[in-house]
Design a protein around this motif. Structure first.
Motif, PDB file in Angstrom:
ATOM      1  N   LYS A 258      15.560  19.956 -19.718  1.00 40.90           N
ATOM      2  CA  LYS A 258      15.652  20.627 -21.016  1.00 40.90           C
ATOM      3  C   LYS A 258      15.008  21.999 -20.944  1.00 40.90           C
ATOM      4  CE  LYS A 258      13.893  20.057 -25.651  1.00 40.90           C
ATOM      5  NZ  LYS A 258      12.917  19.420 -26.445  1.00 40.90           N
ATOM      6  N   SER A 284      18.689  23.619 -29.309  1.00 41.01           N
ATOM      7  CA  SER A 284      19.085  24.301 -30.538  1.00 41.01           C
ATOM      8  C   SER A 284      19.511  25.752 -30.296  1.00 41.01           C
ATOM      9  CB  SER A 284      17.928  24.251 -31.530  1.00 41.01           C
ATOM     10  OG  SER A 284      16.769  24.834 -30.954  1.00 41.01           O
ATOM     11  N   TYR A 322      23.975  18.822 -30.291  1.00 42.64           N
ATOM     12  CA  TYR A 322      24.271  18.855 -31.724  1.00 42.64           C
ATOM     13  C   TYR A 322      25.777  18.900 -31.963  1.00 42.64           C
ATOM     14  CZ  TYR A 322      19.341  19.897 -31.603  1.00 42.64           C
ATOM     15  OH  TYR A 322      17.999  19.811 -31.356  1.00 42.64           O
TER      16      TYR A 322
END
Ligand SMILES: NCC(=O)CCC(=O)O
Length: 334
Positions: A258, A284, A322
């Protein structure tokens, strides 16, 4: 890939032969993307009026508990096997001691129970870090400006056991304290949670790409200092690999890299070196870049699925994104 691919000289080899139409391209496709490769991160709020779209993540909403249940049903319909819950807690209830992190009725734990009641078979993943409940926005306990390692691990273990009690299937320690995977595994074994799995945020870099997430969970104005004393320097590949080796040796069932796209070299290397279930988090900021450019008309929406396919090509078994519901929907209608 074979070590020494044999390529006859041109014109015996014409690589375009196998690209000339859709069917022949399909026959030689090396990598695929399915809904079952996706984990859908959702934000759940306990704050009245905070539900709705997140400004820096257009298209992503903070959900109420009812919204979380609907998301779970949608995931099940779309064949997405797992949802990851991120709590948006009341700012006024965040403390230096982070006591709400192990409150069985905190918003994260309410969401676990609500989702498990609604869709029991969905794999509910959680986040283990103190930041949603910490007055200063850090993932660990802070004393005199220092992030305390061992005291934080004790707090994280308390948090994890309550999540397991509430029905979590997959714990996601994202805190990057040393020794937490071993401590979590020992505590889970000792407390009748031997089947609760750990997806360790093993190679988590101190990245600027998390900016919109901090807006989403209301941590942007809170963070005192930065997270560089516990997250990995983006310059460091060897250190990231040591983190993965360490977490696997302590009992992580799955590991994560990540952020995602700027770190695909790490994904490939983790998969090749360790062969463990390897996940990446398309964070994000990556979402915001793609969605922002698509909304501005600068990129086509196809870039979303392409970006996820690239994680698969880089060796990832799955991706937290997402975009999960949108992509799963598109795959269902292909
Ligand atoms: N533990 C989750 C994060 O730190 C951030 C993820 C994101 O930026 O999407």
């Amino acid at each position: 890939m074979s070590a020494n691919p044999i390529i006859a000289p041109f014109p015996a080899t014409r690589l375009r032969r196998l690209r000339q139409n859709a069917n022949i391209r399909a026959m030689v496709t090396e990598t695929d993307l399915s809904a079952h490769n996706l984990i859908w991160p959702i934000f759940v709020t306990e704050v009245t009026g905070a539900e709705g779209e997140i400004a820096s993540m257009p298209g992503v909403e903070r959900l109420t508990l009812d919204g979380a249940k609907r998301a779970a049903e949608r995931a099940a319909e779309l064949g997405i096997p797992s949802i990851c819950i991120f709590p948006h807690s009341d700012q006024d209830l965040r403390t230096e001691g982070c006591e709400r992190a192990w409150d069985p009725d905190n918003i994260g734990n309410l969401a676990i129970r609500a989702i498990k009641e609604t869709v029991p078979e969905l794999v509910v993943m959680t986040d283990i870090a103190l930041d949603p409940y910490n007055a200063n926005g850090h993932d660990g306990l802070v004393r005199d400006g220092v992030i305390l390692n061992d005291e934080s691990v004790e707090a994280l273990v308390r948090m994890a056991l309550v999540q397991a009690e509430c029905g979590a299937d997959l714990l996601g320690p994202s805190d990057m304290m040393d020794g937490r995977i071993g401590a979590l595994r020992t505590a889970l074994e000792a407390n009748s949670h031997k089947d609760v799995a750990i997806l360790s945020y093993a190679a988590k870099f101190a990245s600027g790409f998390y900016g919109p997430f901090r807006d989403a969970v209301g941590a942007s104005g809170r963070l005192v200092g930065d997270k560089k004393t516990y997250q990995v320097n983006p310059a460091n590949r060897e250190e990231a690999l040591r983190c993965v080796a360490r977490d696997l040796s302590e009992g992580a069932d799955m590991v994560m890299v990540k952020p995602g796209l700027p770190y695909l070299d790490i994904c490939r290397e983790v998969k090749d070196r360790f062969g463990a279930p390897t996940f990446a988090y398309q964070v994000s900021g990556e979402y915001a870049m793609l969605e922002g450019a698509i909304r501005a008309g600068w990129l086509s929406r196809d870039t979303v699925a392409e970006s996820l396919l690239c994680f698969r090509r880089a060796g990832c078994d799955g991706i937290l994104t997402y975009f999960a519901p949108e992509v799963a929907e598109a795959l269902a209608h292909k």
